[in-house]
Design a protein around this motif. Sequence first.
Motif, mmCIF file in Angstrom:
data_model
loop_
_atom_site.group_PDB
_atom_site.id
_atom_site.type_symbol
_atom_site.label_atom_id
_atom_site.label_comp_id
_atom_site.label_asym_id
_atom_site.label_seq_id
_atom_site.Cartn_x
_atom_site.Cartn_y
_atom_site.Cartn_z
ATOM 1 N N GLU A 202 -34.320 6.287 -8.523
ATOM 2 C CA GLU A 202 -33.268 6.228 -9.540
ATOM 3 C C GLU A 202 -31.970 5.669 -8.957
ATOM 4 N N ALA A 203 -31.162 5.096 -9.818
ATOM 5 C CA ALA A 203 -29.878 4.522 -9.421
ATOM 6 C C ALA A 203 -28.954 5.603 -8.869
ATOM 7 N N TYR A 204 -27.952 5.163 -8.109
ATOM 8 C CA TYR A 204 -26.930 6.098 -7.645
ATOM 9 C C TYR A 204 -25.559 5.453 -7.666
ATOM 10 N N GLU A 205 -24.539 6.337 -7.617
ATOM 11 C CA GLU A 205 -23.134 5.967 -7.547
ATOM 12 C C GLU A 205 -22.478 6.915 -6.563
ATOM 13 N N VAL A 206 -21.666 6.393 -5.653
ATOM 14 C CA VAL A 206 -20.977 7.243 -4.687
ATOM 15 C C VAL A 206 -19.709 6.547 -4.201
ATOM 16 N N GLU A 207 -18.663 7.335 -3.967
ATOM 17 C CA GLU A 207 -17.422 6.786 -3.422
ATOM 18 C C GLU A 207 -17.383 7.039 -1.926
ATOM 19 N N TYR A 208 -16.970 6.034 -1.187
ATOM 20 C CA TYR A 208 -16.853 6.152 0.267
ATOM 21 C C TYR A 208 -15.906 5.075 0.772
ATOM 22 N N ARG A 209 -15.484 5.239 2.011
ATOM 23 C CA ARG A 209 -14.538 4.298 2.601
ATOM 24 C C ARG A 209 -15.261 3.298 3.489
ATOM 25 N N LEU A 210 -14.846 2.037 3.355
ATOM 26 C CA LEU A 210 -15.362 0.950 4.187
ATOM 27 C C LEU A 210 -14.228 0.378 5.018
ATOM 28 N N ARG A 211 -14.564 -0.002 6.236
ATOM 29 C CA ARG A 211 -13.572 -0.576 7.145
ATOM 30 C C ARG A 211 -13.382 -2.058 6.815
ATOM 31 N N CYS A 212 -12.126 -2.437 6.615
ATOM 32 C CA CYS A 212 -11.771 -3.831 6.375
ATOM 33 C C CYS A 212 -11.495 -4.485 7.726
ATOM 34 N N SER A 213 -12.222 -5.515 8.053
ATOM 35 C CA SER A 213 -12.103 -6.134 9.381
ATOM 36 C C SER A 213 -10.757 -6.832 9.594
ATOM 37 N N SER A 214 -10.104 -7.262 8.528
ATOM 38 C CA SER A 214 -8.864 -8.025 8.704
ATOM 39 C C SER A 214 -7.714 -7.169 9.233
ATOM 40 N N ASP A 215 -7.705 -5.875 8.882
ATOM 41 C CA ASP A 215 -6.610 -5.028 9.379
ATOM 42 C C ASP A 215 -7.079 -3.702 9.968
ATOM 43 N N GLY A 216 -8.378 -3.446 9.956
ATOM 44 C CA GLY A 216 -8.928 -2.235 10.570
ATOM 45 C C GLY A 216 -8.774 -0.969 9.746
ATOM 46 N N THR A 217 -8.233 -1.084 8.527
ATOM 47 C CA THR A 217 -8.062 0.108 7.695
ATOM 48 C C THR A 217 -9.345 0.397 6.918
ATOM 49 N N TYR A 218 -9.459 1.636 6.497
ATOM 50 C CA TYR A 218 -10.561 2.039 5.625
ATOM 51 C C TYR A 218 -10.045 2.113 4.203
ATOM 52 N N ARG A 219 -10.800 1.513 3.285
ATOM 53 C CA ARG A 219 -10.427 1.514 1.873
ATOM 54 C C ARG A 219 -11.566 2.133 1.070
ATOM 55 N N TRP A 220 -11.198 2.886 0.038
ATOM 56 C CA TRP A 220 -12.181 3.519 -0.826
ATOM 57 C C TRP A 220 -12.916 2.477 -1.672
ATOM 58 N N HIS A 221 -14.218 2.671 -1.778
ATOM 59 C CA HIS A 221 -15.076 1.815 -2.595
ATOM 60 C C HIS A 221 -15.985 2.676 -3.456
ATOM 61 N N LEU A 222 -16.344 2.150 -4.592
ATOM 62 C CA LEU A 222 -17.365 2.753 -5.429
ATOM 63 C C LEU A 222 -18.642 1.968 -5.169
ATOM 64 N N GLY A 223 -19.614 2.641 -4.581
ATOM 65 C CA GLY A 223 -20.902 2.008 -4.315
ATOM 66 C C GLY A 223 -21.883 2.355 -5.421
ATOM 67 N N LYS A 224 -22.570 1.339 -5.915
ATOM 68 C CA LYS A 224 -23.592 1.527 -6.952
ATOM 69 C C LYS A 224 -24.845 0.801 -6.512
ATOM 70 N N ALA A 225 -25.978 1.412 -6.750
ATOM 71 C CA ALA A 225 -27.257 0.770 -6.453
ATOM 72 C C ALA A 225 -28.226 1.029 -7.591
ATOM 73 N N MET A 226 -28.969 -0.020 -7.934
ATOM 74 C CA MET A 226 -29.969 0.082 -9.001
ATOM 75 C C MET A 226 -31.280 -0.524 -8.507
ATOM 76 N N PRO A 227 -32.385 0.124 -8.809
ATOM 77 C CA PRO A 227 -33.675 -0.421 -8.411
ATOM 78 C C PRO A 227 -34.282 -1.312 -9.491
ATOM 79 N N ILE A 228 -35.098 -2.236 -9.039
ATOM 80 C CA ILE A 228 -35.976 -2.997 -9.927
ATOM 81 C C ILE A 228 -37.379 -2.451 -9.679
ATOM 82 N N HIS A 229 -38.054 -2.051 -10.751
ATOM 83 C CA HIS A 229 -39.386 -1.460 -10.640
ATOM 84 C C HIS A 229 -40.463 -2.435 -11.103
ATOM 85 N N ASP A 230 -41.649 -2.259 -10.571
ATOM 86 C CA ASP A 230 -42.799 -3.023 -11.062
ATOM 87 C C ASP A 230 -43.410 -2.275 -12.246
#
Length: 127
Positions: free
Chosen positions: A73-101
Amino acid sequence: MDDWRFRFLLECVPHIVWTSSPEGYLECCNQYCLEYTGSSLEQLQGCGWQHAVHPEDLPLLLRRSLQSLRSGEAYEVEYRLRCSSDGTYRWHLGKAMPIHDGDGQVLRWFGTCTDVHSYKLAGQREL
């Protein structure tokens, strides 16, 4: 959709976009992802993307991902990712959806990471 059309669509979106195998191993991502993380596709493939996630947020992200891999099943989660240009962590909303056969088996996962840092910080100030 033709491969070139899919790739073009990936590059037009101003968010991190990725695909992974049914087991959850990163296979493909857009150029924005590579630029944001400062990594090559080879460095991010498989589980290499984990280095860009804030260490405090990685356990939650892995738990949610594993739950989805098991359930299909799909999911949604908030987490921080490191931005390489300045080294800071920024909050992101991650979403993933599957394709089924036709039998309900996951063929591939499609996901996005959308920068929600400003919204997250604004919400924290209101508390």
